[in-house]
Design an enzyme around this catalytic site. Sequence first.
Site, PDB file in Angstrom:
ATOM      1  N   CYS A 138      34.494  51.245  37.688  1.00  0.00           N
ATOM      2  CA  CYS A 138      35.252  50.655  37.867  1.00  0.00           C
ATOM      3  C   CYS A 138      36.395  50.281  36.751  1.00  0.00           C
ATOM      4  O   CYS A 138      35.800  49.563  35.933  1.00  0.00           O
ATOM      5  CB  CYS A 138      34.832  48.939  38.422  1.00  0.00           C
ATOM      6  N   CYS A 141      37.516  46.888  35.986  1.00  0.00           N
ATOM      7  CA  CYS A 141      36.687  45.735  35.576  1.00  0.00           C
ATOM      8  C   CYS A 141      36.346  45.968  33.971  1.00  0.00           C
ATOM      9  O   CYS A 141      36.253  45.208  33.343  1.00  0.00           O
ATOM     10  CB  CYS A 141      35.132  46.092  36.194  1.00  0.00           C
ATOM     11  N   ASP A 142      36.309  47.335  33.817  1.00  0.00           N
ATOM     12  CA  ASP A 142      35.823  47.622  32.394  1.00  0.00           C
ATOM     13  C   ASP A 142      36.768  48.420  31.500  1.00  0.00           C
ATOM     14  O   ASP A 142      36.431  48.716  30.161  1.00  0.00           O
ATOM     15  CB  ASP A 142      34.414  48.494  32.488  1.00  0.00           C
TER      16      ASP A 142
END
Length: 312
Positions: A138, A141-142
Amino acid sequence: MIKPESLETVTILGSGPAGLTAAIYAARADLKPLLIHGGQPGGQLTTTTEVENFPGFEKGVMGPELMDACTKQAERFGTRFIQATVTKVDLTKRPFRITLDNGTSFETKTLIAATGASAKYLGIPKEQSLIGKGVSACATCDGFFFRNQDIAVIGGGDTAAEEATFLTKFAKTVYLIHRRDELRASKAMQNRVLNNPKIKMVWDSAVEEILGDGEVVGLKIKNLKTNEFTKLDVTGMFVAIGHKPNSDLFKGSVDMDELGYIITHDGTKTKVPGFYACGDLQDHIYRQAVTAAGTGCMSALDAERFLQSEEG
Ligand code: NDP
């Protein structure tokens, strides 16, 4: 906290575009649906960035924002939401019985499954243990954690192209590693990737090994045409090689194809009357937010008609 009634009328599993659209339609039909969302409220769109192809948003919309609006819309018409993991679904007799991870169970006259799909991983050693330590599926997300670093994205589809492009906001260099010499991604996405000076293509290649123990320090890459190995010094590996349907709960109860997608007919009906499947759980071809929303709408209408015919 909201608790399920002992007998629900419409229960929806999943809160991506399919589940939330089913909720909006069922709620507007005054069926007071109960929506159970699991670990990722909002579904896969909450892990994407900008959605440019959802009709009605001329300038695009952020995935999480779109899902938040759909949730509020479903709530406005009376959808009840609970967060829980469903551990068992008994479809052998009606009403169906649903068991939650806290041990409680309840019955439902109809069930709409919209549990979507999850990211696939490569299945190579250390991949799972290094998730969150350099391995991710992701970018949204990261990506933030890889500012000014060199990282790699694996895959050649639209997801890989989108993730690679997004990651150039943070990373110094993004290596896009693909197992063939041609991308599967749409032409528009391909152009974006191939014209981005921060993205370097690594064609015909597979990740043979993740280097590093507590964290990713590099990748051993195999060229599949020459069988040569090279080392790529990267601190992050983003896997973007597609998805698998979250259908384990329904195994043995309904027909599925060899990949685990639920087989539906005449809209979103399954072979179990009163049980409907929508979204990515039953669609391995289109897999778009708008098509998922469309099938969510169909599921709610199918459930409503079923209830009407039962109640005569
Ligand atoms: P896809 O199935 O389209 O692509 C998966 C990619 O990963 C392919 O290039 C495939 O290679 C590669 N791959 C698969 N397995 C492996 C493996 N074990 N090792 C290495 N590489 C592997 O999945 P996507 O998630 O990219 O897209 C799914 C759907 O969602 C598509 O219909 C896509 O158009 C859509 N989508 C649309 C977006 C948008 O419009 N903004 C954004 C993201 C997705 P190969 O090509 O050789 O098979």
